[in-house]
Every structure is written in C-alpha cells, then in structure tokens.
Design a protein around this motif. Structure first.
Motif, PDB file in Angstrom:
ATOM      1  N   UNK A  95     -16.830-103.882-100.565  1.00  0.00           N
ATOM      2  CA  UNK A  95     -15.968-105.058-100.654  1.00  0.00           C
ATOM      3  C   UNK A  95     -14.514-104.685-100.948  1.00  0.00           C
ATOM      4  N   UNK A  96     -14.288-103.533-101.595  1.00  0.00           N
ATOM      5  CA  UNK A  96     -12.910-103.155-101.916  1.00  0.00           C
ATOM      6  C   UNK A  96     -12.178-102.594-100.704  1.00  0.00           C
ATOM      7  N   UNK A  97     -12.917-102.225 -99.679  1.00  0.00           N
ATOM      8  CA  UNK A  97     -12.300-101.563 -98.523  1.00  0.00           C
ATOM      9  C   UNK A  97     -11.254-102.450 -97.845  1.00  0.00           C
ATOM     10  N   UNK A  98     -11.558-103.743 -97.691  1.00  0.00           N
ATOM     11  CA  UNK A  98     -10.642-104.652 -97.010  1.00  0.00           C
ATOM     12  C   UNK A  98      -9.314-104.771 -97.748  1.00  0.00           C
ATOM     13  N   UNK A  99      -9.372-104.954 -99.070  1.00  0.00           N
ATOM     14  CA  UNK A  99      -8.142-105.114 -99.855  1.00  0.00           C
ATOM     15  C   UNK A  99      -7.323-103.821 -99.865  1.00  0.00           C
ATOM     16  N   UNK A 100      -7.992-102.695-100.072  1.00  0.00           N
ATOM     17  CA  UNK A 100      -7.268-101.419-100.101  1.00  0.00           C
ATOM     18  C   UNK A 100      -6.666-101.101 -98.737  1.00  0.00           C
TER      19      UNK A 100
END
Length: 568
Positions: free
Chosen positions: A221-226
C-alpha cells in the motif's frame, strides 16, 4: 468434604510432568520481549529484546530484561529461539549469551542480524548458530519445534509451534496477514490451521494492534504514495524507515530505479543491514545504482534517493543529525522531499516531532504517518480482524495475550472471550508470573525475579539504580560543589571556601546565598575538632549535611552536594 469425595480425590494421581510458561519481559510494555518455556527439568528461551529508554532514564541507551532467573537456571536451558530480527526481540542477545552457552536458532536473515551483534561483543566465535526453516521441525530436548512463516515488517519472521508431551504451545511472535507482501511469501495459514485441527494447548499471541479495527494494510500500500513523492520530486528525496524493513527498502530501491535516481544507504544500522540483505540476495539493487554517502554531492539532487536511519529521532542518529545540519555527507535543502516511513513508537513522540520541526525549518517538504491516504507507512502488526482470525484458526485450549501494554492485553483477552474461540481459560499475565500446565489444567503458580537492566551504550556497562537516582537528582535540583583548602598540619582553612554549582541557581545572581553558604561551612569546621577536620570522610559528611539543610531552607531545593577537600 464428604467421605466419597475424599476417596475419589485420593484416586486421582498427582501429575508428574509440568509445563511452565514464564514471561521474563515484554508484557505490559513495548520491548524487552523474552519468554521461557519449561518442561520438567528442560527449558528454552524465546527471544531476548531491548527496550529504548524513556526520558527518566538519563544517560541510558538501551534496557534489557533482568537475567537473574536465567542465571539461576542456566544449567536447565537448552536453546534460544528467535522469532525474527527486530531489536525488541534480538537486541539483548549478546547480554543473554554472557550468562548461558547454548545454541541460538533463527531464520537465516535473523541469524545474520544477530551475528553482527555478536561480532561487536566478541561472541561470534563462541556461539553456535542454527538455522531453522518453515516446515522443517527439529528437536531440542523434550521440545519439538516448528517455525511457521508469518508476514511482518521484516523478512523471515514467524511463529513457533513448541510441542511437548503435554501439548503444543503456539507463540505467534509479531505478525500480520499480508495478502500481497512484496516478496510474495504469504503467511502459512495452512500449517496454523493444521495445528488448530490437531489441538493447541495454549496460544501466546501478539496484541500490539488490538485497538485498531479492521485489517492492517498490505506493505504494498505504501508503494503508490512513495511513487508519487519520488516521481514528482524536484530535489533530493530522503526516506527514513526502520533499518530492518527490507520490504520497504526494496520498494524504495525499485521506485528510485524507475524514476532515474541512484540509491544511497546512510546511517550505521541502515548501511550494515542493507549490506547483509544484499549479500544474502534479500535486497536487490541494480548494478551501478548504489552510491556511497561521500559521493552524494557529486550528483544532481534530482538523481538521488537517500534511505537513512533514525526514524525515531534518536539524538545521534543520521536523520537527527541531518535535521540540524550536522551530518558529514547529507544535507537538506529547500524543496527536498523528506519521508518518515515509520510509525511513532510510544514514548518517542517528542524527539520525532522536534526532528520534523527542524526539517521544516530547512525548507523541506515533509511527509509522515499522519493518517493521510495512500499512506507512507503501514504497520507490521495485525489489526483486530487479523487477531480474530488467528484465534479462530488455532482455537486453543488456553490463551495468553502477549506483546503489548496492559490495556492491549486486556482487550485481546476480551476479544477471545467474545469469539468463544478458547475452550478453557484465558490468562492475563504480567511479566514474572508463572503459568503452569499439567494433565489437570492450567494455573498461576507464583512469580520469578524480573525487572530491567539499564545499559550505557558507550561503555556497554550496566547502569545501576543508584546511578540513575543520582542522575535524576542532579537533573531536578542541580549540583553544588563546595571547595575547601585545609592545612594538613594545622587543620585550619587556607582560604575562604569556594562554591561552584550547576543546574541549581545562578550563584553570581545570589551573592547573599553564597555568603550564607560559606558561613555554614565555616561554622561547621569551627565546631569540629582536629580529628574530625583531619578525617576527610567525616568533615565532608558534616559539611554536606549542614549545607543541604541550609540550602533547602533558603531555596526549597535539595541539590546534590559534593564537598571537595584540598589538603595543602
């Protein structure tokens, strides 16, 4: 009691075998996770972690469990089992191995992290490290151990199924049920369910996120924001996360490569752990992409992504030094993107937010875990629905919540009652309480000595309670040092007493107090005979007592008083 009842009770044989579970740390607190399991005269230890000190433990770097019980029972201990490689589970291992000489079992990556600690303590050569792998049971004395892979924020983490003649204990370690982990290695629910079908005597389960409803988001889930942050950045990107979070490091590395940036790992723990992971093939960095910290300034800011240690605002960590422009190689300029991709560990709020304030002052755009979506960080611990799933899969006879503060342990126990997933009883234990199992059931049977040992990271020595008490005393009321020069032959003062203070009151602004303090010292010496004046221990104590009483009457404070006698 009726006669037939007495006769019936007499026919019940007294259980000859006992299985005990003894939490030596980690219950009612975050950190210092350590558990002992004993079957008759054999024992194993699960984990030995550290806890980071609160503000009251002045000058202390780490806190480990009190090892008195281990020391008293060292002949019975057969092995140390590590559930995963986080500091709160392996950080105290070197200190434990100074007390017992037994094999240490862990997954390859966990053992690699542990070995780096043992090297620092000169214990690597003398310690036997044994790898354990999923679905590969092994025997330690009367214990049959099986490692069960579960997802967490560190790779190669999992639960331990500890089978004994009395039944199976299942210790979850830290876990969540991530359906899409970055390494595609999902939790082994089949093995958990298999143990549940065969019957589990007791479940010891992680309680950290019991207060969070729903499911913990996947690491992916953090991949999109990063990706948005790195892709849109016009300057450098600095990302701080836990140095053991290889999932996160791989995501950042992949995104940096995608957006044409080179990667740099900064900070002692970050550099060491990433190097271990790359050597083991657990962190993939494309050839030519890695850049050394000293070469960062040679590259345009838009071509750099820095992964840096210090997400908890530790005073001398790399990120904290960058925030106040005191790092040798890394600086933050206006327009740079800084990401704190980690949770705020309870107790660390002040140093973390102070560090973030410094970064804002540098003109950086700061992103941290503030509830916005998509997130820059996801937890490695299962939320309420995952904890319910664990209980329903295992359906143990007895249940013991672990890894959390008291309120979290209590709520986890109440959750188990609501689900009716536990066939017998749930036990809300505290550190040191002994839980005993036998053919007749389970019960509390007393306590063992527990506590904490404070370690000074600079010297690696234990900081005793009296030292901590003195440090707190000085921090609260300051210190006063009267300096007295006495003629060794006559016992007379050579000069007027000098008074030095720190953290008490500004003596240059309190001349009346200084003069009255000198008078107290002079009167004390005048009223003492030559033998008392000649005995430094006696005259120091008399001056200390008189001066403490006087300063308390005049200021309401009780500074530490350390008289210094100069014999001339």
């Amino acid at each position: 009691m009726l006669a037939w009842e007495s006769a019936q009770e007499a026919r019940i044989p007294s259980p000859t075998h006992k299985l005990k579970a003894i939490p030596l740390g980690g219950l009612g607190e975050f950190g210092m996770n350590m558990m002992a399991f004993e079957y008759d005269d054999d024992a194993i230890l699960v984990d030995c972690g550290v806890m980071f000190p609160d503000a009251e433990l002045l000058g202390v770097d780490i806190v480990i469990p009190d090892l008195t019980y281990v020391r008293e029972n060292r002949e019975r201990i057969r092995a140390i089992l590590l559930t995963h490689g986080h500091e709160d589970h392996i950080g105290g291992l070197p200190y434990l191995l100074e007390e017992v000489d037994v094999p240490v079992y862990g997954t390859p990556f966990t053992l690699a992290l542990a070995q780096s600690k043992l090297i620092e303590h000169d214990l690597a050569e003398s310690t036997e490290l044994q790898e354990m792998h999923p679905r590969a049971p092994f025997q330690v004395g009367p214990f049959r151990i099986e490692f069960i892979h579960l997802t967490h924020s560190i790779i190669q983490s999992g639960a331990l199924a500890i089978s004994t003649p009395l039944g199976t204990i299942l210790h979850t370690g830290d876990f969540k049920f991530d359906p899409t982990p970055t390494d595609h290695n999902v939790s082994d629910l089949h093995t958990l369910a298999d143990y549940g079908r065969r019957g589990v005597l007791a479940l010891f389960a992680d309680s950290t996120n019991v207060e969070r409803p729903g499911l913990t988001p996947s690491e992916s889930a953090v991949r999109q924001r990063l990706s948005h942050i790195i892709g849109d950045a016009q300057g450098r990107v600095l990302i701080s996360c836990f140095a053991t979070s290889m999932h996160r490091l791989q995501i950042v590395t992949d995104l940096a490569h995608m957006h044409g940036r080179r990667i740099c790992f900064v900070g002692r723990s970050m550099y060491k752990n990433s190097e271990i992971a790359m050597q083991m093939g657990k962190l993939t960095v494309p050839p030519g992409m890695l850049v050394a910290p000293q070469d960062l300034r040679k590259l345009p800011p838009k071509q750099v992504a820095v992964v840096i240690a210090g997400s908890q605002g530790e005073p001398m960590s790399a990120m904290a030094r960058v925030a106040v422009t005191s790092h040798k190689w890394v600086t933050v300029e206006p327009g740079d993107e800084v990401v704190l991709s980690a949770r705020v560990i309870p107790g660390n709020e002040k140093p973390i937010f102070r560090m973030l304030d410094h970064l804002y002052r540098r003109g950086a755009r700061v992103h941290y875990h503030d509830g916005s979506q998509p997130p820059v960080h996801v937890s490695g611990h299962g939320s309420a629905e995952e904890l319910k799933l664990m209980l329903n899969i295992v359906r143990p006879k007895y249940f013991v919540p672990i890894h959390g503060e008291y309120r979290q342990l209590w709520r986890h126990m109440e959750m188990a009652k609501e689900l009716a997933a536990v066939s017998q009883e749930s036990f809300l234990l505290e550190t040191g309480e002994v839980l005993e199992f036998d053919e007749l059931g389970a019960r509390r049977v007393g306590r063992v000595p527990v506590g904490r040992i404070c370690i000074d990271g600079g010297t690696l020595d234990e900081v005793e309670e009296i030292i901590l008490k003195e440090r707190r005393h000085i921090s609260e009321d300051g210190i006063v040092i009267p300096i007295i020069a006495i003629n060794e032959y006559t016992g007379l003062l050579e000069t007027q007493p000098e008074i030095v203070s720190r953290g008490f009151v500004p003596l240059e602004e309190a001349r009346d107090l200084v003069e009255s303090a000198r008078d107290v010292i002079l009167r004390t010496i005048e009223k003492s005979n030559l033998e008392e004046v000649g005995d430094w221990g006696v005259i120091k104590e008399k001056i200390r007592t008189a001066l403490r009483r006087h300063l308390n009457e005049e200021t309401g404070k009780r500074p530490m008083i350390l008289p210094v006698i100069l014999e001339v």
